[in-house]
Write a protein that holds these residues in place. Structure first.
Motif, PDB file in Angstrom:
ATOM      1  N   VAL A  83       0.823  -1.212   0.000  1.00 12.39           N
ATOM      2  CA  VAL A  83       0.000   0.000   0.000  1.00 12.39           C
ATOM      3  C   VAL A  83       0.858   1.263   0.000  1.00 12.39           C
ATOM      4  N   ARG A  84       1.901   1.308   0.808  1.00 17.75           N
ATOM      5  CA  ARG A  84       2.855   2.415   0.881  1.00 17.75           C
ATOM      6  C   ARG A  84       2.233   3.751   1.287  1.00 17.75           C
ATOM      7  N   ARG A  85       1.254   3.732   2.150  1.00 19.77           N
ATOM      8  CA  ARG A  85       0.647   4.967   2.658  1.00 19.77           C
ATOM      9  C   ARG A  85       1.596   5.606   3.668  1.00 19.77           C
ATOM     10  N   ARG A  86       1.824   6.888   3.508  1.00 20.24           N
ATOM     11  CA  ARG A  86       2.712   7.625   4.409  1.00 20.24           C
ATOM     12  C   ARG A  86       1.993   7.932   5.731  1.00 20.24           C
ATOM     13  N   ARG A  87       2.757   8.040   6.785  1.00 20.88           N
ATOM     14  CA  ARG A  87       2.200   8.384   8.096  1.00 20.88           C
ATOM     15  C   ARG A  87       1.634   9.801   8.067  1.00 20.88           C
ATOM     16  N   PRO A  88       0.708  10.091   8.996  1.00 20.53           N
ATOM     17  CA  PRO A  88       0.120  11.435   9.049  1.00 20.53           C
ATOM     18  C   PRO A  88       1.192  12.513   9.214  1.00 20.53           C
ATOM     19  N   GLU A  89       0.993  13.590   8.499  1.00 20.22           N
ATOM     20  CA  GLU A  89       1.911  14.716   8.602  1.00 20.22           C
ATOM     21  C   GLU A  89       1.120  16.000   8.416  1.00 20.22           C
ATOM     22  N   HIS A  90       1.066  16.787   9.470  1.00 23.13           N
ATOM     23  CA  HIS A  90       0.352  18.063   9.434  1.00 23.13           C
ATOM     24  C   HIS A  90       0.788  18.849  10.665  1.00 23.13           C
ATOM     25  N   PRO A  91       0.866  20.161  10.550  1.00 14.24           N
ATOM     26  CA  PRO A  91       1.276  20.958  11.710  1.00 14.24           C
ATOM     27  C   PRO A  91       0.364  20.796  12.937  1.00 14.24           C
ATOM     28  N   ALA A  92      -0.879  20.398  12.716  1.00 15.93           N
ATOM     29  CA  ALA A  92      -1.810  20.230  13.839  1.00 15.93           C
ATOM     30  C   ALA A  92      -1.625  18.888  14.556  1.00 15.93           C
ATOM     31  N   ILE A  93      -0.809  17.995  13.994  1.00 20.88           N
ATOM     32  CA  ILE A  93      -0.599  16.663  14.564  1.00 20.88           C
ATOM     33  C   ILE A  93       0.735  16.632  15.295  1.00 20.88           C
ATOM     34  N   THR A  94       0.707  16.174  16.530  1.00 23.52           N
ATOM     35  CA  THR A  94       1.924  15.997  17.312  1.00 23.52           C
ATOM     36  C   THR A  94       2.305  14.525  17.275  1.00 23.52           C
ATOM     37  N   VAL A  95       3.518  14.248  16.836  1.00 19.27           N
ATOM     38  CA  VAL A  95       4.016  12.879  16.814  1.00 19.27           C
ATOM     39  C   VAL A  95       4.727  12.642  18.144  1.00 19.27           C
ATOM     40  N   GLY A  96       4.263  11.617  18.873  1.00 12.97           N
ATOM     41  CA  GLY A  96       4.750  11.402  20.230  1.00 12.97           C
ATOM     42  C   GLY A  96       5.679  10.229  20.412  1.00 12.97           C
ATOM     43  N   VAL A  97       6.089   9.572  19.330  1.00 11.54           N
ATOM     44  CA  VAL A  97       6.979   8.403  19.442  1.00 11.54           C
ATOM     45  C   VAL A  97       7.640   8.169  18.085  1.00 11.54           C
ATOM     46  N   GLY A  98       8.829   7.610  18.125  1.00 10.71           N
ATOM     47  CA  GLY A  98       9.509   7.252  16.878  1.00 10.71           C
ATOM     48  C   GLY A  98       8.898   5.999  16.283  1.00 10.71           C
ATOM     49  N   THR A  99       9.072   5.831  14.981  1.00 10.39           N
ATOM     50  CA  THR A  99       8.545   4.659  14.291  1.00 10.39           C
ATOM     51  C   THR A  99       9.640   4.028  13.440  1.00 10.39           C
ATOM     52  N   PRO A 100       9.566   2.713  13.215  1.00 10.00           N
ATOM     53  CA  PRO A 100      10.601   2.049  12.423  1.00 10.00           C
ATOM     54  C   PRO A 100      10.505   2.328  10.926  1.00 10.00           C
ATOM     55  N   SER A 101       9.370   2.838  10.472  1.00 12.28           N
ATOM     56  CA  SER A 101       9.242   3.164   9.047  1.00 12.28           C
ATOM     57  C   SER A 101       8.295   4.347   8.890  1.00 12.28           C
ATOM     58  N   ARG A 102       8.206   4.844   7.686  1.00 16.18           N
ATOM     59  CA  ARG A 102       7.299   5.960   7.387  1.00 16.18           C
ATOM     60  C   ARG A 102       5.967   5.478   6.835  1.00 16.18           C
TER      61      ARG A 102
END
Length: 185
Positions: A93-112
């Motif tokens: 599928v290759r869907r990218r993780r959420p990315e937007h200034p309103a979203i706070t990413v709270g943990v690292g991930t092994p892939s995008r």
């Protein structure tokens, strides 16, 4: 939630407003992403990483319940197998993780890649499989917190966690039926 300073509000007002699933994700974070919730979500994230926590619980079950050791090991392998299935789907599928200034990413991930959520997949598979071994429905207690944690941490869209839960439920259900039918013969 803490009151924002005027300067923070001014910056936010200039940002593009999220829409669709990003709006849902931002809403979840605004509603419940308090320090204690984020800390718990990070704990769940680390526990579920690569299905390691679920695999370890299966090994504990095998050590404690020697009469059903094979079933516990099969269930533990099923959680890992569900995780592997989710990785295969992600690569297609290759869907990218959420990315937007309103979203706070709270943990690292092994892939995008985000679809489906591997944490949701392995957690649901483990809950289905371990429910059969324990004779109690663990799904309502285990699955929703993991799914919500992925949103709180900003690493998945809502459809990622729902698809992961569906995939994990399917893998866990098929394997559980096979384990039950094998036990009868």
């Amino acid at each position: 939630m803490l009151e924002k300073r005027p300067a923070e509000r001014a910056v936010e007002e200039q940002l593009p407003r999220p829409s669709g699933e990003l709006a849902v994700l931002a809403g979840v974070q605004r509603a419940i992403a308090r320090p204690a919730v984020v800390k718990a979500a990070r704990g769940l994230s680390h526990f579920g990483e690569h299905s390691a926590g679920w695999f370890a619980l299966g090994l504990v079950g095998a050590a404690v319940d020697s009469r059903r050791r094979r079933e516990w090991l099969t269930a533990a392998a099923g959680a890992v197998g569900a995780h592997a299935a989710s990785i295969a789907v992600k690569r297609v599928v290759r869907r990218r993780r959420p990315e937007h200034p309103a979203i706070t990413v709270g943990v690292g991930t092994p892939s995008r890649l985000s679809f489906p959520s591997s944490h949701a997949t392995s957690t649901t598979a483990a809950a289905v499989l371990y429910s059969g071994l324990l004779g109690r429905n663990l799904v309502p207690a285990l699955v929703p917190p993991m799914l919500v944690s992925r949103l709180v941490l900003g690493v998945h869209y809502p459809t990622d966690v729902l698809a992961g839960a569906a995939l994990g439920g399917a893998v866990g259900g098929v394997l559980r039926r096979r384990m039950t039918s094998r036990k009868r013969t």
